[in-house]
Design an enzyme around this catalytic site. Structure first.
Site, PDB file in Angstrom:
ATOM      1  N   ILE A   1      -7.832  -1.654  -6.495  1.00  0.00           N
ATOM      2  CA  ILE A   1      -6.577  -1.630  -5.736  1.00  0.00           C
ATOM      3  C   ILE A   1      -6.893  -2.143  -4.338  1.00  0.00           C
ATOM      4  O   ILE A   1      -7.817  -1.654  -3.686  1.00  0.00           O
ATOM      5  CB  ILE A   1      -6.001  -0.195  -5.622  1.00  0.00           C
ATOM      6  CG1 ILE A   1      -5.752   0.419  -7.000  1.00  0.00           C
ATOM      7  CG2 ILE A   1      -4.741  -0.173  -4.763  1.00  0.00           C
ATOM      8  CD1 ILE A   1      -4.604  -0.177  -7.763  1.00  0.00           C
TER       9      ILE A   1
ATOM     10  N   HIS B   1     -13.375   0.206  -3.911  1.00  0.00           N
ATOM     11  CA  HIS B   1     -11.947   0.620  -3.901  1.00  0.00           C
ATOM     12  C   HIS B   1     -11.221   0.015  -5.084  1.00  0.00           C
ATOM     13  O   HIS B   1     -10.480  -0.945  -4.900  1.00  0.00           O
ATOM     14  CB  HIS B   1     -11.299   0.165  -2.596  1.00  0.00           C
ATOM     15  CG  HIS B   1     -10.067   0.914  -2.231  1.00  0.00           C
ATOM     16  ND1 HIS B   1      -8.808   0.534  -2.615  1.00  0.00           N
ATOM     17  CD2 HIS B   1      -9.897   2.033  -1.496  1.00  0.00           C
ATOM     18  CE1 HIS B   1      -7.904   1.366  -2.116  1.00  0.00           C
ATOM     19  NE2 HIS B   1      -8.553   2.281  -1.424  1.00  0.00           N
TER      20      HIS B   1
ATOM     21  N   GLY C   1      -4.310  -0.414   1.436  1.00  0.00           N
ATOM     22  CA  GLY C   1      -3.137  -0.547   2.297  1.00  0.00           C
ATOM     23  C   GLY C   1      -3.486  -0.965   3.707  1.00  0.00           C
ATOM     24  O   GLY C   1      -2.767  -1.759   4.320  1.00  0.00           O
ATOM     25  N   VAL C   2      -4.587  -0.456   4.237  1.00  0.00           N
ATOM     26  CA  VAL C   2      -4.971  -0.837   5.601  1.00  0.00           C
ATOM     27  C   VAL C   2      -5.275  -2.329   5.691  1.00  0.00           C
ATOM     28  O   VAL C   2      -5.047  -2.943   6.741  1.00  0.00           O
ATOM     29  CB  VAL C   2      -6.160   0.004   6.136  1.00  0.00           C
ATOM     30  CG1 VAL C   2      -5.766   1.451   6.288  1.00  0.00           C
ATOM     31  CG2 VAL C   2      -7.376  -0.141   5.270  1.00  0.00           C
TER      32      VAL C   2
ATOM     33  N   GLU D   1      -3.432  -5.004   8.094  1.00  0.00           N
ATOM     34  CA  GLU D   1      -4.240  -5.891   8.941  1.00  0.00           C
ATOM     35  C   GLU D   1      -3.884  -7.359   8.687  1.00  0.00           C
ATOM     36  O   GLU D   1      -3.791  -8.149   9.622  1.00  0.00           O
ATOM     37  CB  GLU D   1      -5.737  -5.654   8.703  1.00  0.00           C
ATOM     38  CG  GLU D   1      -6.655  -6.626   9.410  1.00  0.00           C
ATOM     39  CD  GLU D   1      -6.594  -6.596  10.935  1.00  0.00           C
ATOM     40  OE1 GLU D   1      -6.895  -7.630  11.552  1.00  0.00           O
ATOM     41  OE2 GLU D   1      -6.236  -5.533  11.501  1.00  0.00           O
TER      42      GLU D   1
END
Length: 148
Positions: free
Chosen positions: A54, A48, A57-58, A62
């Site tokens: 980057i 990623h 977002g998850v 979390e």
């Protein structure tokens, strides 16, 4: 202030999924500030994205939730706190989630959460994540403390 060893006594998460490096401040029943240093050595950067890393977002959400779990456990009374080793925090919902800026290796990701509502085992938190005082993500998180 709470270091990663103290955090591991509260949260069940471990590498590579422990996403809080340090707790800076806790206001019992009200708020928490914590952070994670984002390193290029994070396993998630292998995919990623290669050549353009980057932080997902998850993972930001979390991390916010884990900080919220620390807040919930630290806000318990003495007798309740003794029983935390048999408890775990479950996510119930994520609302009003927005990602505002990308998070990259080298960033210090600061989580700031405030309690919107707390009734029994249910916690509703307003979570915000910052890099260099710039808002990068926000969400309203609902969680419940349950027996393992």
């Amino acid at each position: 202030m709470m270091d990663v060893v103290q955090i591991q006594k509260i949260l069940p998460h471990r590498y590579p999924f422990l996403l809080v490096d340090r707790v800076v401040e806790v206001e019992h029943g009200k708020a928490i500030e914590a952070y994670k240093n984002i390193s290029i050595s994070e396993p998630v950067f292998e995919g990623h994205f290669p050549g353009h890393p980057i932080y997902p977002g998850v993972m930001i959400i979390e991390g916010m939730a884990q900080a919220g779990g620390v807040l919930a456990f630290e806000s318990m009374s003495g007798a309740e706190q003794d029983a935390t080793e048999n408890k775990v925090v479950y996510f119930m919902s994520i609302d009003k989630c927005k990602f505002r800026h990308p998070v990259r290796p080298g960033d210090k990701l600061v989580y700031k959460l405030n309690v919107l509502k707390h009734k029994g085992a249910i916690w509703v938190l307003d979570g915000k994540a910052y890099v260099d005082d710039k808002l990068v993500a926000e969400a309203e998180l609902k969680a419940m403390i349950v027996d393992k």
